[in-house]
Design an enzyme around this catalytic site. Structure first.
Site, PDB file in Angstrom:
ATOM      1  N   ARG A 174      81.195  89.156  90.970  1.00 47.62           N
ATOM      2  CA  ARG A 174      80.343  88.001  90.788  1.00 47.62           C
ATOM      3  C   ARG A 174      81.168  86.841  90.261  1.00 47.62           C
ATOM      4  O   ARG A 174      82.213  87.035  89.629  1.00 47.62           O
ATOM      5  CB  ARG A 174      79.184  88.320  89.843  1.00 47.62           C
ATOM      6  CG  ARG A 174      79.577  89.021  88.555  1.00 47.62           C
ATOM      7  CD  ARG A 174      78.358  89.413  87.766  1.00 47.62           C
ATOM      8  NE  ARG A 174      77.649  88.252  87.254  1.00 47.62           N
ATOM      9  CZ  ARG A 174      77.971  87.612  86.135  1.00 47.62           C
ATOM     10  NH1 ARG A 174      78.987  88.022  85.399  1.00 47.62           N
ATOM     11  NH2 ARG A 174      77.290  86.569  85.728  1.00 47.62           N
ATOM     12  N   ARG A 178      76.492  78.460  86.229  1.00 53.79           N
ATOM     13  CA  ARG A 178      75.392  78.182  85.297  1.00 53.79           C
ATOM     14  C   ARG A 178      74.692  76.901  85.724  1.00 53.79           C
ATOM     15  O   ARG A 178      75.354  75.887  85.912  1.00 53.79           O
ATOM     16  CB  ARG A 178      75.937  77.984  83.889  1.00 53.79           C
ATOM     17  CG  ARG A 178      76.492  79.252  83.330  1.00 53.79           C
ATOM     18  CD  ARG A 178      76.574  79.150  81.813  1.00 53.79           C
ATOM     19  NE  ARG A 178      77.360  80.267  81.335  1.00 53.79           N
ATOM     20  CZ  ARG A 178      78.305  80.177  80.420  1.00 53.79           C
ATOM     21  NH1 ARG A 178      78.548  79.006  79.853  1.00 53.79           N
ATOM     22  NH2 ARG A 178      78.980  81.239  80.055  1.00 53.79           N
ATOM     23  N   ARG A 257      98.746  94.608  86.466  1.00 51.03           N
ATOM     24  CA  ARG A 257      99.292  93.246  86.480  1.00 51.03           C
ATOM     25  C   ARG A 257      99.816  92.964  85.069  1.00 51.03           C
ATOM     26  O   ARG A 257      99.304  93.487  84.092  1.00 51.03           O
ATOM     27  CB  ARG A 257      98.201  92.224  86.800  1.00 51.03           C
ATOM     28  CG  ARG A 257      97.960  92.099  88.289  1.00 51.03           C
ATOM     29  CD  ARG A 257      97.131  90.862  88.604  1.00 51.03           C
ATOM     30  NE  ARG A 257      95.869  90.820  87.940  1.00 51.03           N
ATOM     31  CZ  ARG A 257      95.472  89.827  87.150  1.00 51.03           C
ATOM     32  NH1 ARG A 257      96.262  88.798  86.881  1.00 51.03           N
ATOM     33  NH2 ARG A 257      94.279  89.866  86.586  1.00 51.03           N
ATOM     34  N   ARG A 288      97.595  78.903  83.347  1.00 48.34           N
ATOM     35  CA  ARG A 288      96.936  78.126  82.291  1.00 48.34           C
ATOM     36  C   ARG A 288      97.894  77.821  81.153  1.00 48.34           C
ATOM     37  O   ARG A 288      98.968  78.427  81.062  1.00 48.34           O
ATOM     38  CB  ARG A 288      95.700  78.854  81.767  1.00 48.34           C
ATOM     39  CG  ARG A 288      95.905  80.325  81.486  1.00 48.34           C
ATOM     40  CD  ARG A 288      94.580  80.988  81.127  1.00 48.34           C
ATOM     41  NE  ARG A 288      94.760  82.407  80.886  1.00 48.34           N
ATOM     42  CZ  ARG A 288      93.848  83.183  80.312  1.00 48.34           C
ATOM     43  NH1 ARG A 288      92.698  82.684  79.947  1.00 48.34           N
ATOM     44  NH2 ARG A 288      94.091  84.466  80.131  1.00 48.34           N
ATOM     45  N   GLU A 311     101.151  80.404  80.870  1.00 54.11           N
ATOM     46  CA  GLU A 311     100.924  81.800  81.265  1.00 54.11           C
ATOM     47  C   GLU A 311     101.150  81.958  82.768  1.00 54.11           C
ATOM     48  O   GLU A 311     100.580  81.203  83.557  1.00 54.11           O
ATOM     49  CB  GLU A 311      99.479  82.163  80.896  1.00 54.11           C
ATOM     50  CG  GLU A 311      99.102  83.584  81.198  1.00 54.11           C
ATOM     51  CD  GLU A 311      97.698  83.924  80.684  1.00 54.11           C
ATOM     52  OE1 GLU A 311      97.383  83.607  79.515  1.00 54.11           O
ATOM     53  OE2 GLU A 311      96.933  84.491  81.470  1.00 54.11           O
ATOM     54  N   TYR A 359      90.224  97.858  81.846  1.00 54.06           N
ATOM     55  CA  TYR A 359      90.268  96.688  80.988  1.00 54.06           C
ATOM     56  C   TYR A 359      89.159  96.802  79.948  1.00 54.06           C
ATOM     57  O   TYR A 359      87.999  97.034  80.289  1.00 54.06           O
ATOM     58  CB  TYR A 359      90.094  95.385  81.785  1.00 54.06           C
ATOM     59  CG  TYR A 359      90.110  94.225  80.834  1.00 54.06           C
ATOM     60  CD1 TYR A 359      91.315  93.736  80.349  1.00 54.06           C
ATOM     61  CD2 TYR A 359      88.926  93.684  80.342  1.00 54.06           C
ATOM     62  CE1 TYR A 359      91.342  92.731  79.397  1.00 54.06           C
ATOM     63  CE2 TYR A 359      88.949  92.669  79.398  1.00 54.06           C
ATOM     64  CZ  TYR A 359      90.162  92.201  78.935  1.00 54.06           C
ATOM     65  OH  TYR A 359      90.184  91.214  77.984  1.00 54.06           O
ATOM     66  N   ASP A 361      87.597  94.740  76.535  1.00 48.27           N
ATOM     67  CA  ASP A 361      87.652  93.704  75.518  1.00 48.27           C
ATOM     68  C   ASP A 361      87.757  94.383  74.155  1.00 48.27           C
ATOM     69  O   ASP A 361      87.450  95.577  74.013  1.00 48.27           O
ATOM     70  CB  ASP A 361      86.393  92.837  75.589  1.00 48.27           C
ATOM     71  CG  ASP A 361      86.578  91.632  76.509  1.00 48.27           C
ATOM     72  OD1 ASP A 361      87.714  91.130  76.606  1.00 48.27           O
ATOM     73  OD2 ASP A 361      85.580  91.209  77.133  1.00 48.27           O
TER      74      ASP A 361
HETATM   75  P1  FDA Z   1      96.436  98.128  72.783  1.00 46.57           P
HETATM   76  O1  FDA Z   1      97.229  97.837  74.000  1.00 46.57           O
HETATM   77  O2  FDA Z   1      96.062  96.994  71.908  1.00 46.57           O
HETATM   78  O3  FDA Z   1      97.229  99.191  71.881  1.00 46.57           O
HETATM   79  C1  FDA Z   1      97.937 100.279  72.427  1.00 46.57           C
HETATM   80  C2  FDA Z   1      99.128 100.552  71.539  1.00 46.57           C
HETATM   81  O4  FDA Z   1      99.751 101.775  71.970  1.00 46.57           O
HETATM   82  C3  FDA Z   1     100.191  99.463  71.624  1.00 46.57           C
HETATM   83  O5  FDA Z   1     100.459  98.957  70.329  1.00 46.57           O
HETATM   84  C4  FDA Z   1     101.415 100.196  72.194  1.00 46.57           C
HETATM   85  O6  FDA Z   1     102.644  99.740  71.682  1.00 46.57           O
HETATM   86  C5  FDA Z   1     101.140 101.635  71.782  1.00 46.57           C
HETATM   87  N1  FDA Z   1     101.859 102.589  72.617  1.00 46.57           N
HETATM   88  C6  FDA Z   1     101.880 102.672  73.965  1.00 46.57           C
HETATM   89  N2  FDA Z   1     102.704 103.663  74.360  1.00 46.57           N
HETATM   90  C7  FDA Z   1     103.198 104.242  73.242  1.00 46.57           C
HETATM   91  C8  FDA Z   1     104.113 105.296  73.000  1.00 46.57           C
HETATM   92  N3  FDA Z   1     104.703 105.970  74.012  1.00 46.57           N
HETATM   93  N4  FDA Z   1     104.401 105.635  71.726  1.00 46.57           N
HETATM   94  C9  FDA Z   1     103.855 104.964  70.678  1.00 46.57           C
HETATM   95  N5  FDA Z   1     102.991 103.922  70.863  1.00 46.57           N
HETATM   96  C10 FDA Z   1     102.665 103.579  72.119  1.00 46.57           C
HETATM   97  N6  FDA Z   1      89.871  91.124  74.379  1.00 46.57           N
HETATM   98  C11 FDA Z   1      88.882  90.326  73.876  1.00 46.57           C
HETATM   99  O7  FDA Z   1      87.891  90.839  73.351  1.00 46.57           O
HETATM  100  N7  FDA Z   1      89.010  88.964  73.938  1.00 46.57           N
HETATM  101  C12 FDA Z   1      90.088  88.345  74.497  1.00 46.57           C
HETATM  102  O8  FDA Z   1      90.162  87.119  74.545  1.00 46.57           O
HETATM  103  C13 FDA Z   1      91.120  89.174  75.025  1.00 46.57           C
HETATM  104  N8  FDA Z   1      92.220  88.628  75.593  1.00 46.57           N
HETATM  105  C14 FDA Z   1      93.167  89.435  76.182  1.00 46.57           C
HETATM  106  C15 FDA Z   1      94.257  88.859  76.833  1.00 46.57           C
HETATM  107  C16 FDA Z   1      95.188  89.677  77.462  1.00 46.57           C
HETATM  108  C17 FDA Z   1      96.352  89.050  78.171  1.00 46.57           C
HETATM  109  C18 FDA Z   1      95.027  91.088  77.455  1.00 46.57           C
HETATM  110  C19 FDA Z   1      95.988  91.969  78.184  1.00 46.57           C
HETATM  111  C20 FDA Z   1      93.969  91.656  76.787  1.00 46.57           C
HETATM  112  C21 FDA Z   1      93.024  90.840  76.150  1.00 46.57           C
HETATM  113  N9  FDA Z   1      91.953  91.390  75.465  1.00 46.57           N
HETATM  114  C22 FDA Z   1      90.973  90.578  74.952  1.00 46.57           C
HETATM  115  C23 FDA Z   1      91.811  92.855  75.364  1.00 46.57           C
HETATM  116  C24 FDA Z   1      92.413  93.436  74.082  1.00 46.57           C
HETATM  117  O9  FDA Z   1      93.797  93.193  74.050  1.00 46.57           O
HETATM  118  C25 FDA Z   1      92.097  94.956  74.092  1.00 46.57           C
HETATM  119  O10 FDA Z   1      90.727  95.140  73.956  1.00 46.57           O
HETATM  120  C26 FDA Z   1      92.784  95.715  72.993  1.00 46.57           C
HETATM  121  O11 FDA Z   1      94.156  95.492  73.032  1.00 46.57           O
HETATM  122  C27 FDA Z   1      92.489  97.182  73.217  1.00 46.57           C
HETATM  123  O12 FDA Z   1      93.079  97.923  72.225  1.00 46.57           O
HETATM  124  P2  FDA Z   1      93.778  99.306  72.559  1.00 46.57           P
HETATM  125  O13 FDA Z   1      93.983  99.946  71.236  1.00 46.57           O
HETATM  126  O14 FDA Z   1      93.030 100.064  73.577  1.00 46.57           O
HETATM  127  O15 FDA Z   1      95.166  98.929  73.269  1.00 46.57           O
END
Ligand code: FDA
Length: 378
Positions: A174, A178, A257, A288, A311, A359, A361
């Site tokens: 979608r 608005r 990506r 952006r 970015e 993905y 949030d």
């Molecule tokens: P996250 O990726 O944060 O943590 C995983 C951790 O595991 C990392 O610290 C990594 O180093 C660790 N790890 C991986 N492999 C490992 C290994 N082998 N040994 C030890 N450690 C290891 N959300 C939102 O609500 N509003 C927003 O505006 C945004 N904006 C946004 C922008 C971009 C570019 C991205 C990619 C994502 C967002 N998000 C977001 C999403 C947000 O980043 C996401 O919800 C959280 O990071 C999720 O947390 P996690 O703990 O799942 O993963």
């Protein structure tokens, strides 16, 4: 090892699990391969200006989930920041997501909601009953050709580095339009930014006598004491790293990506007048520009310098940071096979963005961690 649980990854998912179980009296050992805690939400003050920069891309907190909202407020207060995005197209700036203001500016018109709705309906009917065969046709079907071609087509091509005619229609389910002048980016009732920054919030979650955090510690590095072979089967593990990596890519690589960020400190007090400006046209190579001072208008930042971040988007190679799942049909097949392997892995719980290949949030990562604690770990 003196721990009841090992959590791999100190992002919001891992921290939520660790904090909840530590508060219930369990000893939790957290490891992260990065040199800082907090996962992708981590932020830091740029050295010369003190302006808070989100190292892994801009993070805006928003949620409609009351349980998550109550939980996160235990660790931080939030500002009243409401996110708004603008886009530059052919030398003109429009409000996003597409709303009545965008439509009237674009068509040089003064439509009310009903007339605008009718216009978009007519333009979107161009393909008749034909099922869209690619993302280009899907875009036209959703919002009509003029708006799609101006605001979505080239921006999407930059995000995917692929012509939208070669991308599957399913990528866009979608496109929000608005029929009011409301251009707040999120509709959720709760939104804002942590008053004293993301890192202070993340550190408070880990600040518990039952939590030990070891940074710069990779779960697959067998030269350090807490690694996969030493831990799995000995103590329950919550794993939030990439699922394909856990199984040494046995079923192939899942595709992601990634983003490249170019950060610059400029000698002007205000570069673009807003926090995020999209660039809709193909001629501009980045998607952006973020200007971080605008996320915190309440702070006392210098008035003669600013920090911007351009970015760029591309497909990730194995050594890149995985940001957004590509989720092709092949990926979905592979993920099914990984899910079978995950189910067979004794006392290892896979969670978070990387551990489930979706993905999430921040509020979703926190919400699903709370559910995992309730349903699998308590
Ligand atoms: P996250 O990726 O944060 O943590 C995983 C951790 O595991 C990392 O610290 C990594 O180093 C660790 N790890 C991986 N492999 C490992 C290994 N082998 N040994 C030890 N450690 C290891 N959300 C939102 O609500 N509003 C927003 O505006 C945004 N904006 C946004 C922008 C971009 C570019 C991205 C990619 C994502 C967002 N998000 C977001 C999403 C947000 O980043 C996401 O919800 C959280 O990071 C999720 O947390 P996690 O703990 O799942 O993963």
């Amino acid at each position: 090892m003196n721990a009841d649980l090992v959590v791999v990854g100190t992002g919001f998912f891992g921290l939520t699990v660790a904090e909840r179980l530590a508060s219930a009296g369990r000893k939790v050992l957290m490891i992260d391969r990065r040199e800082h805690l907090g996962g992708n939400a981590y932020s830091e003050a740029e050295a010369s200006t003190g302006i808070e920069v989100h190292r892994y891309g801009a993070h805006l907190f928003h949620t409609a989930n009351e349980r998550v909202w109550e939980y996160v407020n235990r660790f931080t207060r939030f500002t009243s920041y409401e996110h708004r995005v603008y886009t530059t197209h052919r030398g003109e700036v429009f409000p996003m997501p597409i709303n009545l203001g965008t439509i009237n500016q674009f068509f040089r018109s003064a439509y009310g909601p009903a007339a605008a709705r009718e216009l978009i309906r007519e333009q979107a009917a161009e393909l008749g009953d034909r099922v869209p065969e690619n993302l280009d046709e899907q875009g036209v079907r959703l919002i009509g050709r003029p708006l799609y071609e101006a605001f979505i087509r080239e921006y999407t091509a930059k995000q995917w580095q692929t012509d939208p005619r070669e991308l599957p229609a399913s990528i866009i389910k979608r496109l929000p339009v608005r029929y009011t002048y409301d251009n707040r980016y999120f509709n959720d009732p709760h939104q804002g930014l942590p008053v004293d920054g993301y890192t202070a919030w993340l550190e408070r979650m880990a600040d518990h006598p039952n939590i030990e955090v070891r940074l710069s510690t990779d779960f697959f590095d067998s030269s350090q004491p807490v690694h996969q072979a030493a831990v799995v089967g000995q103590v329950p593990v919550v794993y939030t790293g990439p699922v394909d990596r856990y199984f040494d890519y046995a079923e192939g690589e899942l595709s992601w990506r990634t983003l490249d960020f170019e950060t610059e400190v400029l000698d002007v007090g205000d570069f673009q007048g807003t926090s995020v400006m999209n660039y809709a046209d193909a001629e501009v190579p980045y998607t952006r520009i973020h200007e971080f001072r605008h996320f915190h208008p309440e702070r006392d930042y210098p008035d003669d310098r600013t920090v911007i971040m351009r970015e760029y988007s591309r497909f990730a190679a194995r050594q890149d940071e995985p940001y957004y799942p590509v989720n092709t049909a092949d990926d979905r097949e592979r993920l099914k096979r990984y899910r079978d392997l995950m189910a067979a892995e004794r006392d290892v719980h896979f969670g978070g963005r990387l551990g489930t290949y979706q993905y999430l949030d921040m509020h979703m990562a926190i919400g699903s961690a709370l559910s995992m604690v309730d349903n699998q770990l308590s």
